[in-house]
Design a protein around this motif. Structure first.
Motif, PDB file in Angstrom:
ATOM      1  N   LEU A 207      30.037  10.028 -37.364  1.00  0.00           N
ATOM      2  CA  LEU A 207      29.501   9.423 -36.010  1.00  0.00           C
ATOM      3  C   LEU A 207      30.830   9.101 -34.983  1.00  0.00           C
ATOM      4  N   GLU A 211      27.609   6.234 -31.215  1.00  0.00           N
ATOM      5  CA  GLU A 211      26.620   6.995 -32.102  1.00  0.00           C
ATOM      6  C   GLU A 211      26.064   5.696 -33.245  1.00  0.00           C
ATOM      7  N   ASP A 215      22.311   5.717 -33.841  1.00  0.00           N
ATOM      8  CA  ASP A 215      21.864   6.583 -35.206  1.00  0.00           C
ATOM      9  C   ASP A 215      21.086   5.822 -36.024  1.00  0.00           C
TER      10      ASP A 215
END
Length: 227
Positions: A207, A211, A215
């Motif tokens: 990630l 993010e 996520d």
């Protein structure tokens, strides 16, 4: 008629007792669920509280009252010690507004530093239940050499601010500490900067720095940790 009267009275009394029995709480019934701890979201450098829209929205959809989701904004150019003092005031305000006794603190990037300073030096350990760092430069990051100001200087590896913050117990007091880090996070270098001794430290999938806030898998893990 005289014969029927006792039967009628008896029937009415039985019906009343039955009604009262139905209205009375059952023995051993489960108490109403308590409201979850309010959450204070602390963003990173050059950002604002709006960056938490996705995660705060998920918490709201999962039952957290809007009044318990504080997407706090602060001046990211100032010293993290100054921000910690302002965070202390904000947490006291939120506790008074919600009637809660403790908060959960969810941080991204530099937001982990001021909130750790708060728990270690400003009495915050008594008011924080769970503390979470998503991609936090807890031991410094090389990218902080490319920005200026007090807060960036403090994020540089080996800074006096970080040396003091990390001296002794990195996870002091009663709060439960957790960190999440990604090997694909190009903002935090080295990756080993994020984990803290005494915390639950989790490596995520590949990630980016941003993010980590959005996520879905990370959210589920954060939600489970704060309870």
């Amino acid at each position: 008629m005289r014969t029927l009267r006792p039967l009628l009275v008896s029937s009415l009394a039985a019906g009343l007792l039955g009604t009262l029995a139905l209205q009375a709480p059952a023995s051993g019934a489960e108490p109403a669920a308590a409201a979850p701890d309010p959450i204070v979201f602390v963003h990173g450098w050059n950002s604002s509280g709006s960056t938490w829209g996705t995660m705060a929205g998920r918490f709201k959809a999962d039952g957290w009252p809007a009044s318990h989701l504080d997407q706090w904004t602060y001046n990211t150019s100032q010293s993290n010690a100054t921000t910690a003092s302002q965070l202390s005031t904000e947490i006291d305000r939120l506790l008074a507004a919600t009637g809660a006794t403790k908060v959960d603190v969810v941080t991204h990037s530099m937001g982990g530093l001021s909130s750790r300073y708060y728990t270690k030096n400003l009495g915050g350990a008594a008011k924080v239940d769970a503390w979470i760092s998503l991609g936090g430069p807890n031991h410094g990051t090389d990218t902080a050499y490319f920005c200026g100001g007090a807060s960036c200087t403090e994020m540089r590896p080996g800074s006096s601010f970080l040396n003091a913050l990390n001296s002794g117990d990195e996870t002091p007091g009663a709060p439960r500490y957790a960190t999440w880090w990604s090997a694909c996070d190009s903002v935090i270098n080295p990756d080993s900067s994020v984990p803290l001794t005494g915390a639950t430290n989790t490596q995520t999938a590949c990630l980016s720095h941003g993010e980590l806030r959005t996520d879905a898998t990370v959210y589920g893990q954060v939600k489970s940790f704060v309870g």
